[in-house]
Scaffold this motif. Structure first.
Motif, PDB file in Angstrom:
ATOM      1  N   VAL A  94       0.895   4.183  -2.904  1.00 34.68           N
ATOM      2  CA  VAL A  94       1.023   5.843  -3.013  1.00 34.68           C
ATOM      3  C   VAL A  94       2.187   6.513  -3.448  1.00 34.68           C
TER       4      VAL A  94
ATOM      5  N   GLY B 107       0.989  -1.257   0.155  1.00 40.06           N
ATOM      6  CA  GLY B 107      -0.053  -0.143   0.075  1.00 40.06           C
ATOM      7  C   GLY B 107       0.952   1.180  -0.025  1.00 40.06           C
ATOM      8  N   THR B 108       2.089   1.374   1.023  1.00 42.75           N
ATOM      9  CA  THR B 108       2.832   2.374   0.992  1.00 42.75           C
ATOM     10  C   THR B 108       3.367   2.650  -0.422  1.00 42.75           C
TER      11      THR B 108
ATOM     12  N   THR C 109      -3.228  -2.143   4.398  1.00 43.37           N
ATOM     13  CA  THR C 109      -2.944  -1.590   5.700  1.00 43.37           C
ATOM     14  C   THR C 109      -3.745  -2.857   6.762  1.00 43.37           C
TER      15      THR C 109
ATOM     16  N   VAL D 218      -5.111   1.145  -0.536  1.00 41.11           N
ATOM     17  CA  VAL D 218      -3.869   1.319   0.631  1.00 41.11           C
ATOM     18  C   VAL D 218      -4.844   0.845   1.977  1.00 41.11           C
TER      19      VAL D 218
END
Length: 274
Positions: free
Chosen positions: A207, A203-204, A259, A255
């Motif tokens: 981004v 997810g990071t 998470t 994301v």
């Protein structure tokens, strides 16, 4: 109350896991969600609001936003997973070597990780892209390098803890080779923390990929990548809010899903699930 919170937590995790499954389907088989070409433009249909014909409306060039969001899952997920794998491999090698090495080498690696961590991840990735140039492969490598410290630190700490454990000392006394000890004792214990970090890091990385694409350093238009779509939709946000809203919403939900699943996985591995 505790039972109700536990049920909500399980339901939320299940929904996030289902969303990830849908995203993987969209990335692998976008045709399942429609046969509209995400690159086909039609000026007469420019900036059409969401409707039964165009669920997410159309952009400035008359391209179907829904089709572009669906096909964009392939680019965003592929780049996010690729960046995570690069971080994982480099972090695994760095962490294990540092943990098994002597004090001087370990402190040198720790200092290097501190230097890399001092730079914000996106800024470091931008620096790498400046030297390597924009592109799909370069952006994955850049984000992968910026994410190495988060893996290396955890793996280094785990390796040092396992290396000093009694059963490892006993194996050394028995004359077991370093390769046997690494494969039998160190690797299984070290790798337990990897799935959690890897899941959250996807997810990071997504981004970061979208952020660099938004700045024009990633995939280039007309590629239907979510960051590219956000960049294209920012100038028409007042007149065609849907052009930027839906790719941004897709990225946000993705994301959140990774998470939540990563945190749930962490609780499972630690045996702290209700």
């Amino acid at each position: 109350m505790t039972t109700r919170l536990g049920l909500l937590r399980h339901t939320g995790t299940a929904l996030c896991a289902a969303l990830i499954a849908v995203l993987l389907l969209a990335a692998a088989f976008p045709g399942l969600f429609g046969d509209v070409d995400p690159l086909r433009s039609s000026m007469p249909e420019s900036l059409r609001a969401p409707s039964a014909r165009h669920w997410f409306g159309t952009d400035l060039l008359g391209r179907d936003v829904f089709a572009r969001v669906v096909h964009g899952a392939r680019y965003s997920l592929l780049l996010g997973v690729a960046a995570m794998l690069i971080s994982l491999v480099l972090g695994l090698l760095t962490g294990v070597l540092a943990g098994l090495s002597g004090r001087a080498a370990d402190e040198a690696v720790a200092g290097l990780l501190d230097v890399v961590s001092a730079f914000p991840g996106v800024l470091l990735a931008m620096l790498v892209v400046v030297f390597t140039g924009p592109g799909v492969l370069n952006i994955a490598v850049a984000i992968g390098i910026s994410g190495v410290p988060k893996f290396a630190r955890v793996i280094r700490a785990q390796t040092r803890a396992v290396k000093d454990a009694g059963y490892v000392t006993h194996a050394v006394v028995q004359g077991r080779g370093r390769g046997w000890i690494l494969a039998r004792h160190i690797a299984p214990n070290v790798l337990t923390a990897v799935p959690v970090i890897a899941t959250i890091d996807i997810g990071t990385s997504i981004v970061a990929v979208s952020g660099l694409s938004f700045l024009g350093l990633g995939p280039q238009p007309p590629v239907p990548e979510w960051g590219v779509m956000l960049s294209e939709g920012r100038d028409i946000l007042r007149t065609a809010w849907w052009a930027g809203l839906f790719p941004g919403l897709a990225m946000t939900l993705t994301v959140i899903a990774f998470t939540v699943v990563g945190r749930r996985l962490q609780l499972l591995l630690e045996g702290r699930t209700p």
